[in-house]
Enzyme design. Structure first.
Site, mmCIF file in Angstrom:
data_model
loop_
_atom_site.group_PDB
_atom_site.id
_atom_site.type_symbol
_atom_site.label_atom_id
_atom_site.label_comp_id
_atom_site.label_asym_id
_atom_site.label_seq_id
_atom_site.Cartn_x
_atom_site.Cartn_y
_atom_site.Cartn_z
ATOM 1 N N ASP A 1 -9.121 -5.220 -2.509
ATOM 2 C CA ASP A 1 -8.315 -5.300 -1.297
ATOM 3 C C ASP A 1 -9.154 -5.415 -0.038
ATOM 4 O OD1 ASP A 1 -5.707 -5.362 -0.113
ATOM 5 O OD2 ASP A 1 -6.210 -3.416 0.736
ATOM 6 N N HIS B 1 0.867 -1.184 0.000
ATOM 7 C CA HIS B 1 0.000 0.000 0.000
ATOM 8 C C HIS B 1 0.895 1.222 0.000
ATOM 9 C CE1 HIS B 1 -3.624 -2.405 0.949
ATOM 10 N NE2 HIS B 1 -2.721 -3.200 1.511
ATOM 11 N N LEU B 2 0.746 2.053 -1.014
ATOM 12 C CA LEU B 2 1.620 3.231 -1.121
ATOM 13 C C LEU B 2 0.903 4.524 -0.741
ATOM 14 C CD1 LEU B 2 3.699 2.352 -4.312
ATOM 15 C CD2 LEU B 2 4.244 1.950 -1.907
ATOM 16 N N HIS C 1 -8.827 -10.223 -1.128
ATOM 17 C CA HIS C 1 -8.644 -10.233 0.327
ATOM 18 C C HIS C 1 -9.889 -10.940 0.843
ATOM 19 C CE1 HIS C 1 -8.394 -7.873 4.331
ATOM 20 N NE2 HIS C 1 -9.571 -8.437 4.349
ATOM 21 N N ASP D 1 2.142 -7.216 2.490
ATOM 22 C CA ASP D 1 0.968 -6.382 2.784
ATOM 23 C C ASP D 1 1.399 -5.079 3.470
ATOM 24 O OD1 ASP D 1 -1.626 -5.504 3.006
ATOM 25 O OD2 ASP D 1 -2.217 -6.924 4.571
ATOM 26 N N ASN E 1 -6.475 1.004 -2.836
ATOM 27 C CA ASN E 1 -7.284 1.691 -1.821
ATOM 28 C C ASN E 1 -6.710 3.045 -1.425
ATOM 29 O OD1 ASN E 1 -5.109 0.467 -0.514
ATOM 30 N ND2 ASN E 1 -6.233 0.252 1.398
#
Lengths: 429, 309
Positions: free
Chosen positions: A153, A63-64, A180, A306, A95
């Site tokens: 996600d 996740h960036l 997910h 993750d 997300n």
């Protein structure tokens, strides 16, 4: 410029290679590999005796936070964390705010990644618009813009009919769908694994079946529609069993596991330290054992951390209100090497799960050190002992329960397209 | 006198039997103060206690306030809303501000399990957990143990049945830990939807029928049914719950002749306990519990501020 990486133990699972070899690099590619190469004049030589040269590591689940949540992480800081952790390619979940459900967000992410010029960043597009589980997004457009996979996600698709359509449509475009798995009705209000520790701590539980019900459902959809599904961060013994059984029947199902799920158990939540709050939650010792068995027998092909960076304000609150997730890119290799130390995996097996396998699942050009390939190379010192210090993280997210943990082995140099993007070599005696 | 070697009272689980006994003995010695015409002693003059309540409470808050006042401590009540945790001041900031005002003890009730532990790790003051989510309610269990000891002369060897929504009850957890440590046999009962997973590993036997748990019990402890649980399908209706889990004359007849009946309050008459049992002075000790609550909280304030040293 021509570069010679000299004397490393080259481990390249794609070609069953584990040998002392030199790698000659020019124009961002590996142009030659072999024992004791004679470099042309003017070649820069880097002596890597005692170190391992592996294909650049790939993390298919990070996740960036950019666009929209730059106070947690940016594409630049996340990519810096990646190369510091030995990763040359990362795939980022959609997300963000706005959600990456369209061409312009995908293009924005790729532009920011180019500007950062550190690791390769592969955007994952949303399965449904706004990830609200109601309407499928424009997959064709997302793919043209550069998305390599699709996922909602942390907001998994609860509508089985919609999931079926999404999987069929995505399959025709050769875009992997990543789920997910969490039945949100079964997990409502849950804060940790449901079991002895949730009972003792008085925290609402997330039952293992909330994951398994959806793993089972998506396997059945993949089987019925002859499409494929990738199960993210497998955390329970039941999920491992469902995936293993489906693979035996020939269903196209792949899976990944996160280091915290094969390292920690739900007992760690005692004390209410919010750094142990993660979704899926830390599970029982039996689940940890099953995940490790799944990694060992190939049921779980990939390791993905993750990476979920958060700001202090997201974590320094009551356990119930704290955000879920661990800033993982800079501890992933160290924790995964523990699987080699304890005999679960061979070193080559581990490297495959952190490079070749996720590259195959995402169908991205990575995961091998063959001649002619892009020179994405991770240099690992397998004996270096070090202590995790979140204050030295490149990631803006300092949320790690592994702060202070002693580790053995880490990435000491990371090459992306033949250029050193991280150099953490210490003076060796 | 032995000293309570603790900064905080966060839960019964981390207490030793010696500590529990010390608190109960101290509370017993304070019982008499509440019977005096002038119900005040100067013991804690100059000390200050902040009651920080993030959740509605009448009984516990009043009890802590009276306990402080009867020992001459200055007590301040703060009612905060957990809804402000999203917007507004965080618990950590509130704690740091309160700490800067130099109280001696902060009593906290919070809907989130673990909130007192967060506070205890941050501030130098003593923290008393007055109930955190479904985790613990140590002062309630202590007053329950004081009441049992008073009525039965002992705790060890007794059979105590706790009936109701065990899964969501902090009172149940604290009593399970405390009573087990003190040597009682604890059994619990409720519909399976109200029994937390692996509850037997807490050292209790669990039943789904009230009658099985109550049989031969020395003490029956009824828990309050939270009416909003009906909406979560934990039970179908109050009517059906009351038909099968309400303590009445008939099912109480399965217990020992000299059984005592307890309830942490507030009671739902006719739901978990029939009015004639709740009001029967030959078995109901519900009001004794309330009276003992003040003494137990006096003991906690006294021991945490260095009393007995």
């Amino acid at each position: 410029m021509i570069l010679l990486l000299k004397g490393a133990r080259v481990i390249d699972p794609a070609q069953n290679t584990d040998d002392m070899l030199d790698l000659l690099i020019a124009d961002g590619k590996i142009i030659q590999r072999g024992p004791s190469l004679q470099p042309p004049p003017g070649t820069q030589i880097i002596n890597l005796a005692g170190l391992i040269a592996a294909p650049g590591l790939v993390d298919m689940h990070v996740h960036l936070r950019e666009p929209g949540l730059e106070y947690k992480e940016t594409i630049a800081s996340g990519a810096a964390a990646a190369v510091a952790g030995g990763f040359t390619s990362i795939a980022c979940m959609p997300n963000t705010e706005p959600v990456n459900d369209n061409r312009s967000v995908t293009e924005f992410i790729l532009r920011k990644a180019r500007e950062a010029d550190l690791a390769h960043v592969y955007p994952i597009g949303a399965l449904t618009t706004g990830s609200d589980g109601k309407r499928i997004a424009e997959y064709w457009d997302l793919r043209e813009a550069g998305a390599v996979a699709l996922s909602d996600d942390g907001k998994p698709v609860m509508d089985a009919a919609l999931m079926r359509r999404a999987m069929e449509y995505a399959y025709s475009l050769d875009l992997p769908v990543i789920q997910h798995c969490e039945d949100k009705d079964l997990s409502t209000g849950g804060l940790m694994n449901e079991g002895y520790w949730s009972t003792q701590l008085g925290l609402p539980g997330i039952p293992s079946i909330s994951e398994e019900v959806m793993v089972g459902r998506d396997i059945l959809i993949a089987e019925y529609t002859c499409t494929r599904i990738h199960i993210a961060h497998v955390s329970t013994a039941g999920s491992v069993r469902l995936i293993r059984d489906a693979q035996k029947r020939g269903v196209q199902v792949t899976a990944e596991a996160a280091p915290h799920h094969f390292t920690l158990t739900d007992q760690a939540v005692a004390g209410y330290n919010t750094n142990y709050k993660v979704n899926p939650p830390l599970r029982t010792p039996d689940d940890v054992k099953a995940v490790k068995e799944g990694l060992a027998d190939g049921t779980i092909a990939a390791i993905a951390c993750d990476h979920a960076p958060h700001a202090r304000t997201d974590k320094e609150v009551e356990f119930e209100y704290a955000a879920c997730g661990i800033s993982g890119l800079e501890t992933s290799l160290g924790l995964s090497l523990e699987l080699v130390h304890d005999g679960t995996l061979t070193l080559a097996g581990l490297i495959a799960k952190m490079s070749l396998e996720p590259a195959r699942i995402l169908n991205i050009p990575a995961g091998t050190l063959a001649e002619g390939q892009t020179a994405d190379i991770t240099i690992i010192d397998p004996t270096l002992e070090w202590t995790v210090d979140v204050n030295s993280f490149r990631s803006l997210g300092k949320n790690s329960p592994f702060h202070g943990r002693r580790m053995k082995g880490r990435a000491v140099m990371t090459f992306v397209q033949g250029v050193v993007k991280y150099d953490g070599r210490v003076a060796r005696p | 006198m032995i000293k309570l070697a603790k900064k905080d009272i966060l839960g019964i689980q981390e207490m030793t039997t010696e500590e529990i006994t010390l608190i109960l003995d101290t509370a017993e010695s304070f019982l008499e103060i509440s019977t005096r015409e002038i119900k005040k002693v100067p013991t804690l003059r100059g000390k200050s206690v902040i009651n920080l309540f993030y959740e509605a409470s009448t009984r516990t808050r009043t009890s802590f306030e009276l306990a402080g006042k009867r020992l001459s401590a200055d007590t301040i009540n703060i009612s905060a809303s957990t809804s402000s945790v999203v917007k507004g001041e965080t618990l950590i900031d509130t704690a740091r501000n309160l700490e800067a005002m130099n109280p001696d003890i902060i009593v906290i009730r919070h809907s989130a399990a673990g909130a007192p532990h967060l506070l205890a790790g941050l501030v130098r003051q003593s923290i008393i957990n007055a109930g955190d989510g479904a985790h613990e309610h140590p002062s309630q269990a202590l007053l329950d143990m004081l009441t049992i000891r008073e009525k039965k002369g002992k705790i060890a060897g007794l059979k105590v049945a706790i009936i109701g929504d065990i899964a969501h009850s902090r009172v149940a957890r604290s009593n399970i830990y405390g009573l087990s440590k003190m040597g009682a046999e604890v059994v619990v009962a409720g519909p399976p939807t109200m029994l937390p997973r692996e509850v037997d590993k807490l050292g209790v036997r669990a039943y789904t029928k009230l009658e099985e748990a109550v049989t031969d019990a020395d003490v029956v402890m009824m828990l309050r049914i939270q009416l909003e649980r009906e909406r979560q399908n934990i039970f179908p209706s109050l009517r059906e719950y009351a038909r099968h889990y309400c303590l009445n004359r008939l099912n109480l007849g399965l217990a020992k002749k000299d059984v005592i009946v307890m309830h942490p309050g507030p009671i739902n008459r006719g739901v978990e306990i029939s009015p004639d049992i709740a009001d029967d002075p030959s078995c109901s000790v519900i009001l004794n519990q309330v009276n003992n609550g003040v003494a137990v909280r006096m003991a906690l304030l006294y021991l945490l501020t260095g009393g007995g040293q």
